[in-house]
Design an enzyme around this catalytic site. Structure first.
Site, short mmCIF file in Angstrom:
data_model
loop_
_atom_site.label_atom_id
_atom_site.label_comp_id
_atom_site.label_asym_id
_atom_site.label_seq_id
_atom_site.Cartn_x
_atom_site.Cartn_y
_atom_site.Cartn_z
N GLU A 61 6.00 1.77 -0.17
CA GLU A 61 4.88 1.08 -0.58
C GLU A 61 3.81 1.42 0.44
O GLU A 61 4.08 1.58 1.73
CB GLU A 61 5.12 -0.47 -0.50
CG GLU A 61 3.68 -1.37 -0.29
CD GLU A 61 4.10 -2.72 -0.27
OE1 GLU A 61 4.94 -3.17 -0.67
OE2 GLU A 61 3.02 -3.56 0.10
N GLU B 160 -4.98 -4.33 3.55
CA GLU B 160 -4.62 -5.90 3.55
C GLU B 160 -5.58 -6.75 4.63
O GLU B 160 -5.81 -6.17 5.62
CB GLU B 160 -3.23 -6.27 3.81
CG GLU B 160 -2.33 -5.70 2.67
CD GLU B 160 -0.79 -6.10 3.26
OE1 GLU B 160 -0.37 -7.08 2.31
OE2 GLU B 160 -0.25 -5.72 3.95
#
Length: 550
Positions: free
Chosen positions: A436, A441
């Site tokens: 990932e 974020e």
């Protein structure tokens, strides 16, 4: 499975010597603990092995009326405080040995009762490899790994298979404020061997200790948050190694415990002096400690043999990829193009992160030249929040290149927007094996802090490989979030500034096709507590572009 037999105080291996009560009539209301009772379980005790299986481990259980805490003084230079009265200790002197153990039950107003016992235990535990790595064969100094994500973190202690501090994980240099760094990042932890090949621990914390909030009141703090307080633990302590008995995470590679005498600590005080080594190499060490005040929690710490300096100057970024191969400019207002984007609907058991939202198709639209994903506080299919999550799986996937997203982020405690990539073989191999890449974020509980992270086997969840950067105004204006991905490295950037670098290699999962995911989550293990007054907020994306070589 180890054979554990309860041994009463009158049994051969645990002999009662004395009990008494002490009242301090000068401090407040006095409630003296009474009916103090102590039992023990010597691990592996049997008729053939009356003093245990060689681990040297004894599980103690103390109870008393009106007791607030229990202090165990084990008679081998080690001691521990337990709020529950339940504790385990490993006696490490090889052979069969007697230890005088004192248990002190403390009540209010300074009153206490104590009981002294003797326990006879057999130990033959030895871990020369861990001793060599810890001490370097003679002497080695360790420091808090301030530049690494999750160098301090917390999560539940129960259950095998727990792999990360999911409640909280400190970002690199997060504790760099002067009042904290002066008693945390500057600590020196030296482990050496003496002439008898025993471990000696020399600790230098410059007269200040970084103390967990549950214990600050014991040292003159206000009990509101973790604090640096004048609790000088600088000095020399005995240290020993013992086997872990707490059920280690499945990714742990050692399981040996460092025990420090005299209430010694390793940079973060949580009321215990036993630190389980989850992983140790010649230059890195990952440990966890279960606090005496709350055995439901485990605190995680990372150490390194080189003292981390302040963040380096940003790297000068020169891209290797100039050829635009895919672009979404969101210029045509209306619904999201489902020939490119797939909607993922539902809550999917919190999406593996205890998230609180239910994803719908209605929360993502294109308006005013932007893709707008809005999280709302509204009842949706039994959940309190709605949002959207869209992917390019099977529609657009790519390997290597530069991906850029120009975006303005939502705000509000509990919001968790993300722009990220997931391996195209996710359905076949699962996570984190697929790999990932989190391009961006952000969480509203840490406004203006941007995270870029990689998840892969051995480095996932709170132990992931990533970095963070302060970016003022992420919810007020657009910024460009970039990942440059090649067979040699993966760079994370905001507005052209590199803040994290990963050295790619042929064995990593980052050498195949990945697809794009855009979403705004609410709460969960990273998003944290949601503001009860939250109504709605949006992530707006101006464009997403992928560049590759000609």
């Amino acid at each position: 499975m180890k054979n554990i037999i309860k041994t009463s105080l009158t049994a051969l291996s645990l002999v009662f010597f004395s009990a008494c009560s002490n009242d301090d009539y000068d401090i407040g209301d006095i409630t003296t603990p009474s009916n103090l009772n102590v039992t023990a379980e010597i691990v592996g005790q049997s008729e053939e092995m009356p003093h245990g299986d060689g681990s040297g481990t004894v599980n103690f259980s103390a109870s008393a009326d009106n007791a607030m805490t229990y202090k165990f003084i084990y008679g081998d230079g080690f001691e521990e405080v337990s709020a529950s009265g339940e504790t385990s200790h490993s006696f490490n002197e090889n052979g069969v040995n007697d230890y005088t153990v004192t248990v002190i039950a403390s009540g209010t107003g300074g009153a206490s009762s104590n009981m002294t016992t003797t326990v006879t235990v057999f130990s033959d535990f030895n871990d020369p490899e861990t001793k060599e790595l810890l001490t370097g064969g003679s002497s080695k100094t360790w420091y808090v790994a301030a530049s690494q994500p999750a160098h301090l973190g917390v999560g539940p202690s129960a259950g095998e298979g727990f792999t990360s501090p999911i409640y909280y994980a400190a970002a690199p240099f997060e504790k760099a404020a002067a009042e904290v760094s002066s008693c945390f990042y500057t600590d020196e932890l030296n482990f050496s061997l003496n002439e008898n090949d025993n471990i000696v621990y020399n600790y230098n914390n410059n007269g200040l200790t970084f103390i967990n909030v549950d214990f600050t009141g014991d040292f003159g703090g206000d009990g509101s948050e973790d604090q640096c307080l004048e609790f000088d633990r600088t000095g020399e302590f005995n240290a020993s190694l013992s086997p872990s008995t707490s059920g280690l995470p499945e990714d742990a590679t050692t399981g040996t415990v460092i025990n420090i005498s005299g209430g010694g600590t390793m940079s973060y005080y949580v009321g215990s002096s036993s630190y389980e080594i989850l992983e140790i190499t010649p230059t890195t060490m990952h440990v966890r400690v279960i606090p005496g005040s709350n055995p439901e929690l485990a605190w995680y710490l990372k150490f390194t043999t080189s003292q981390d300096e302040e963040e380096e100057e940003p790297e000068e970024f020169q891209t290797d990829y100039e050829n635009l191969v895919w672009e979404q400019d969101f210029d045509n207002d209306g619904p999201v193009d489902t020939s490119i984007w797939n909607f993922e609907i539902g809550n999917n058991n919190g999406w593996g992160n205890q998230e609180s939202q239910y994803y719908t198709e209605e929360n993502a639209v294109i308006e005013d030249g932007n893709l707008v994903i809005t999280a709302k506080a509204e009842e949706t299919s039994g959940f309190d929040y709605s949002s959207s999550r869209i992917t390019t799986k099977d529609n657009f996937e790519f390997q290597y290149g530069r991906i850029e997203a120009r975006a303005k982020l939502p705000e509000g405690a509990g919001t968790w927007p993300a722009i990220w990539l997931l391996g195209s073989d996710f359905d076949e191999v699962g996570w984190p094996e697929t790999g990932e890449i989190d391009i961006m974020e952000h969480v509203g509980n840490q406004q203006d802090e941007i995270h870029g992270t990689l998840h892969y086997p051995g480095r996932s969840g709170g132990n992931a490989d990533g970095g963070s950067i302060e970016v003022p105004g992420v919810s007020d204006e657009f910024h460009t979030y970039t990942v440059e991905w090649s067979p040699e490295r993966i760079l994370f950037l905001v507005d052209g500034e590199v803040y994290h670098t990963y050295e790619n290699n042929p064995d990593s999962p980052f050498n195949k096709d990945f697809f794009i995911i855009l979403n705004v989550a609410m709460g969960g293990t990273f998003g944290g507590e949601i503001d009860p007054a939250f109504e709605e907020s949006s992530m707006e994306i101006d464009y997403i572009r992928v560049y590759q070589e000609e």
